[in-house]
Write a protein that holds these residues in place. Structure first.
Motif, short mmCIF file in Angstrom:
data_model
loop_
_atom_site.label_atom_id
_atom_site.label_comp_id
_atom_site.label_asym_id
_atom_site.label_seq_id
_atom_site.Cartn_x
_atom_site.Cartn_y
_atom_site.Cartn_z
N LEU A 67 -3.28 -75.63 118.41
CA LEU A 67 -2.77 -74.08 118.21
C LEU A 67 -1.48 -73.87 118.66
O LEU A 67 -0.70 -72.93 117.92
CB LEU A 67 -3.68 -73.16 118.73
N ILE A 68 -1.02 -74.66 119.47
CA ILE A 68 0.48 -74.10 120.37
C ILE A 68 1.45 -74.45 119.01
O ILE A 68 2.35 -73.96 118.80
CB ILE A 68 0.55 -75.03 121.48
N PHE A 69 1.27 -75.82 118.83
CA PHE A 69 2.46 -76.20 117.96
C PHE A 69 2.21 -75.65 116.45
O PHE A 69 2.80 -75.44 115.71
CB PHE A 69 2.53 -77.89 117.69
N GLY A 70 0.78 -75.94 115.89
CA GLY A 70 0.43 -74.95 114.66
C GLY A 70 0.97 -73.61 114.58
O GLY A 70 1.75 -73.06 113.50
N CYS A 71 1.02 -72.77 115.70
CA CYS A 71 1.28 -71.55 115.55
C CYS A 71 2.77 -71.22 115.71
O CYS A 71 3.17 -70.54 114.82
CB CYS A 71 0.69 -70.57 116.65
N LEU A 72 3.45 -72.03 116.37
CA LEU A 72 4.89 -72.05 116.66
C LEU A 72 5.48 -72.54 115.34
O LEU A 72 6.58 -71.85 114.77
CB LEU A 72 5.27 -72.83 117.70
N SER A 73 4.84 -73.60 114.67
CA SER A 73 5.33 -73.87 113.52
C SER A 73 5.46 -72.94 112.35
O SER A 73 6.28 -72.65 111.43
CB SER A 73 4.66 -75.28 112.82
N PHE A 74 4.17 -72.29 112.26
CA PHE A 74 3.93 -71.44 111.26
C PHE A 74 4.95 -70.20 111.37
O PHE A 74 5.50 -69.67 110.53
CB PHE A 74 2.40 -71.07 111.19
N PHE A 75 5.28 -69.92 112.69
CA PHE A 75 5.89 -68.96 113.16
C PHE A 75 7.36 -68.99 112.58
O PHE A 75 7.81 -68.36 111.93
CB PHE A 75 5.93 -68.78 114.69
N THR A 76 7.92 -70.45 112.81
CA THR A 76 9.29 -70.71 112.24
C THR A 76 9.48 -70.65 110.80
O THR A 76 10.36 -70.36 110.02
CB THR A 76 9.75 -71.88 112.82
N LYS A 77 8.11 -71.10 110.12
CA LYS A 77 8.13 -71.16 108.57
C LYS A 77 8.48 -69.66 108.10
O LYS A 77 9.24 -69.53 107.13
CB LYS A 77 6.74 -71.74 108.13
N TYR A 78 7.52 -68.44 108.58
CA TYR A 78 7.92 -67.42 108.15
C TYR A 78 9.14 -66.45 108.66
O TYR A 78 9.57 -65.83 107.95
CB TYR A 78 6.67 -66.44 108.37
N PRO A 200 2.75 -63.12 110.48
CA PRO A 200 3.45 -61.88 110.68
C PRO A 200 4.18 -61.56 111.68
O PRO A 200 5.18 -61.06 111.65
CB PRO A 200 2.17 -61.11 110.59
N LEU A 201 4.01 -62.62 112.79
CA LEU A 201 4.65 -62.79 113.82
C LEU A 201 6.12 -63.07 113.75
O LEU A 201 7.15 -62.45 114.06
CB LEU A 201 4.25 -63.44 115.18
#
Length: 509
Positions: A67-78, A200-201
């Motif tokens: 979740l740390i990398f997954g969330c951070l990666s998705f964060f940068t994607k958006y 959304p973040l």
């Protein structure tokens, strides 16, 4: 001489003992912190109270790595995706001489490459380690985002956004695939919800980042604030990609992650045995026959496509609406007001994910969040409801964000028994849904049509109503499928599934 040797030996031994004591102290501190965190998260329902302690430790390690990398990666994607709109309303349009609906065409170019390469990239992901492929792709989109900072013409924007789409194409489905490979059905909903909040973040942070860049960095070293936005975005993206190489795991059937022990790896396999099909290293020849002979592909792709449509008003159209009213709103307000939509998205998505996991019923929160979206679209179609009424209409569409983790979690649970089908269907959902959106958004919400996108608002009102139908259809068919599977299972086989119920919870969804 002998005395000196004995003294030296004593010093070395003392140093070794001191080092070992230090390591033991660090380990004890880590263990105490971990136990405190597990107790806290158990008290709020993140971990089931009856789950054994060693299993909670394993899940904690998986959460921290995936979740740390997954969330951070998705964060940068958006963050990277939203930045093109923030840059457009903050000076890029004027500096590059953009006109008409060029922003829409640039967005369509991104989604065209994104959707075209998604399924081939996901097939590639089944052959090579996910913990190498996904961070490497993130480096690619970080570099293409950096290229946007130096654009001198619109053609460069088209090229960079095309390559960004290529590199981002399987970051989403790849991470979902890894999540679905490690967790039990009753654990997936809240984790996918948490993963989705990074979207959304990222959108929210892009608005504040552009406002800060416009205020503090505009014309620093001769660069406009919107160019600094892309530079900062790319630096954040590249740092997170580097983190991914060290913390993100591959699927369980491949190499053991470095952060778990052999015993924990065995426990991870035992937890999902009989509930989740082991992720395959290649797609079998009959996969497409299986996919297209079942209802899963058709209805989940339809639901995702409708959801992608219903997302639209709260994003780029909202920013264009505010920019068209520049006599009311400043550049900073144009970048920050849409973050209210993303704040709503975060809260609602997390709440609905927890509800879905606790009840085992994805359809209940999915139906509930569709009602506010319907109200918002009625306000926007009506239009003559005052400025506050129109703002409320845009903001209410933020409730639609909860449907992403709910739909993806629902699909992961329904197809838990066939990893290959799950990979193809989830990739198809994202690819087809985004491909349709890439084409329709040019017609529905042309930049030149701001502020009143009446045709677009009416079409989203229709798809919002249709969403009720697809949710109920999935509910009916998944419930019927669960009944048939329970009849076919032996009593011993029905016991597999733990706290999520027989057959992994298919009887509840």
């Amino acid at each position: 001489m002998i005395l000196k040797e004995e003294t030296d030996k004593s010093v070395v031994q003392s140093s070794i003992h001191h080092e070992l004591d230090g390591r033991e102290t660090d380990a004890n501190t880590t263990h105490c912190l971990g136990n405190s965190w597990i107790k806290l998260m158990t008290s709020i329902g993140w971990y089931p109270k009856d789950m054994p302690g060693e299993e909670k430790w394993l899940i904690l390690k998986l959460d921290l790595s995936i979740l740390i990398f997954g969330c951070l990666s998705f964060f940068t994607k958006y963050l990277d995706q939203q930045s093109i709109t923030n840059a457009y309303v903050s000076g890029m349009k004027e500096e590059l001489g953009m006109y008409g609906d060029q922003l829409n065409y640039i967005t369509a170019t991104f989604w065209a490459s994104y959707c075209t390469f998604m399924i081939p990239a996901c097939y590639f992901l089944t052959h090579y380690p996910a913990n190498r492929v996904l961070p490497a792709l993130e480096i690619g989109w970080g570099l293409s985002t950096f290229g946007l900072a130096w654009a001198r013409n619109v053609e460069t924007l088209y090229a960079m956004r095309f390559f960004t789409g290529v590199f981002e194409c399987c970051s989403f489905t790849g991470t979902i695939y890894v999540i679905g490979s490690w967790y039990k059905p009753g654990e997936i909903g809240r984790r996918i919800a948490l993963f989705f909040t990074a979207s959304p973040l990222g959108t929210m942070f892009a608005g504040y980042l552009q406002a800060a860049a416009y205020t503090n960095l505009n014309q620093v070293h001769g660069l406009a604030g919107w160019r600094w936005l892309f530079i900062v975005d790319s630096i954040i993206t590249l740092v997170i990609a580097a983190i991914g190489f060290f913390v993100f795991p591959d699927v369980p059937s491949r190499k053991k992650p470095r952060f778990i022990t052999e015993e924990e790896q065995a426990l991870a396999h035992k937890r999902i045995r009989g509930i989740i099909a082991p992720p395959q290293l290649r797609l079998s020849r009959d996969i497409f026959k299986r996919v297209f002979s079942r209802w899963h592909w058709y209805l989940f792709v339809l639901q995702w496509s409708l959801m992608d449509q219903n997302f639209l008003p709260g994003g780029q159209p909202f920013s264009l609406y505010l920019k068209a009213k520049s006599d009311i709103y400043s550049v900073v307000q144009i970048n920050t007001i849409p973050t209210i939509v993303t704040a709503v998205s975060i809260v609602v998505a997390l709440f609905c994910g927890i509800v879905a996991d606790r009840t085992g019923r994805f359809w209940v929160p999915a139906v509930a969040v569709t009602f506010p979206v319907l109200v918002g679209m009625v306000l926007l179609v009506t239009w003559d409801v005052g400025e506050s009424g129109r703002l409320a209409g845009f903001i209410l569409t933020g409730f639609e964000a909860a449907c992403s983790p709910l739909t993806m979690g629902w699909a992961s649970v329904v197809m838990a028994g066939d990893a290959e089908e799950r990979a193809v269907v989830t990739a198809s959902m994202n690819a087809i849904g985004q491909a349709i959106t890439a084409g329709t958004q040019v017609i529905q919400f042309p930049a030149s049509g701001a502020p009143n996108f009446r045709g677009g608002f009416i079409s989203i009102l229709v798809t919002t109503v249709a969403q009720f139908g697809t949710i109920l259809a999935i509910l009916y068919l998944s419930h019927r499928e669960g009944k048939l599977q329970r009849v076919a299972l032996s009593p011993e086989r029905e016991m597999v599934g733990g706290e999520v119920g027989d057959n992994g919870g298919l009887d509840k969804i």
